[in-house]
Design a protein around this motif. Sequence first.
Motif, short mmCIF file in Angstrom:
data_model
loop_
_atom_site.label_atom_id
_atom_site.label_comp_id
_atom_site.label_asym_id
_atom_site.label_seq_id
_atom_site.Cartn_x
_atom_site.Cartn_y
_atom_site.Cartn_z
N ALA A 159 70.40 -28.91 -6.34
CA ALA A 159 69.27 -28.32 -5.34
C ALA A 159 67.86 -28.01 -5.86
CB ALA A 159 69.81 -27.25 -4.47
N GLY A 162 67.14 -24.34 -5.70
CA GLY A 162 68.27 -23.60 -5.89
C GLY A 162 67.95 -22.59 -7.07
N GLY A 167 74.27 -24.76 -5.46
CA GLY A 167 73.76 -26.02 -5.53
C GLY A 167 73.81 -26.98 -6.46
N ARG A 185 72.73 -31.67 -0.58
CA ARG A 185 71.72 -31.64 0.20
C ARG A 185 71.92 -30.82 1.49
NH1 ARG A 185 70.51 -33.94 4.84
NH2 ARG A 185 72.56 -35.45 4.86
N ALA A 188 71.87 -27.18 0.23
CA ALA A 188 70.51 -26.69 -0.02
C ALA A 188 69.61 -26.43 1.20
CB ALA A 188 69.83 -27.76 -0.85
N GLY A 195 65.97 -29.48 1.50
CA GLY A 195 67.23 -30.11 1.21
C GLY A 195 67.05 -31.06 -0.12
N VAL A 197 66.93 -32.93 -3.54
CA VAL A 197 67.61 -33.01 -4.58
C VAL A 197 67.36 -33.42 -5.62
CG1 VAL A 197 70.02 -34.03 -5.35
CG2 VAL A 197 69.54 -32.95 -2.84
#
Length: 442
Positions: A159, A162, A167, A185, A188, A195, A197
């Motif tokens: 993430a 994150g 994540g 995703r 997150a 979201g 990634v």
Amino acid sequence: MIESLLIANRGEIARRIIRTANRLGVRTIAVHSETDADLPFVAEADEAVCVGPANPALSYRNAEAILAAAKSTGAQAIHPGYGFLSENADFARTVEASGLVWVGPGADAISAMGDKINARNLMAAAGVPVAPGSQEPAESAEAALAAAAEIGFPVMVKAAAGGGGMGMAVAGDGDELRKEYEKVRSFAERMFGDGSVLIERFFPRVRHVEVQILGLADGRVVALSERECSVQRRNQKLVEEAPSPAVSPELRERLLAAAVTAGEAVNYRNAGTVECLLDPATGQFFFLEMNTRLQVEHPITELIHGIDLVEQQLLIASGDEPTLQQRQTGHAIELRVNAEDPKRFFPGPGTITTWVEPSGDGVRVDSGYTAGNTVSQNYDSLMAKLIVFGADRDDAIAKARAAVSGFEIAGPKNNLPFFAELLENPEFRSGDYDTGIVSRMR
């Protein structure tokens, strides 16, 4: 020096900040949830304000309530500790816009380092080594697969917004990547509201080493020394030590230089940590992330340098010169004593019926609780940090073993039995271990 300080946090870190502030003659204000009203940090502050119910979103992450508490108590500054609002750039900006002193880095540095992809790109541009990975968010599973094809499997799926080891997942092939991409995703978006990634090279055998930096009021950035953080469960740290047994003098020089470069790239001020992955086979290290706050494991750096990092934070925030002693001696180990099952590490909150802390030469306990307190499921499971300091690594391990056996906790589950096992483990005792050591013990 700042004269009055509101601590926007709880538990052991709130007590830790209060202890230094009291020594410096700074008036302290604690904020607390309804659930935490009886915890030690509330009683130890000069003043305390309840800012909401147990739910952190309505109390410790409630920026409006915390700012109102600062205004009503006449606080001059806010120290965010770690977690909660500590790396929230919008909160930092609001604090400063309100005429208060923010005891931390500037909001621009927080924002720049808060997104892992942006941070990677900034560090690469500054010349700091980064692991092979995507330069833009993977907007779909197909984009993640394309990035992985270029990077090479296995890959880490992260993430981008994150932190704290949350994540993250490993994918060894395309099918696994598709599954983990969707999981990360979704997580997150739910946890961080973002979201995005990142796909990055996964190193099966790697060590987690970080460097403590201080961005001074005059614009300089200094690096103190490194910490070893490879004893982890679910990508979250359990044990840290300093110095790292894996770092030679030559590697230390390169690590510290890279950390200074990283701090200078974002005009860093106050305390921060540059985290790196170290490949023990080659001696190569790669930038992982920058934590724009005080770290949980800061005490081990304090012990080997003979300094108080919270004091340095307050001095820098006040515009004063820090009182740095650039000496490195001895060895320090920190064990995170959590309310969790020592085998599977599942949370085990509850009311503490027995709490007896160990003591003795070279033993320090930073705790958030005592007998009669309840460890709530609403917050992190950390109850205390058991820190030991010895003349060398063997001495520190011996002191840690004695301290673990002398720490008595009853009521909630705790991971002291795990530490007793780890400190007898031949791999750990050798110093030649990596981030997979816990899984091999289980």
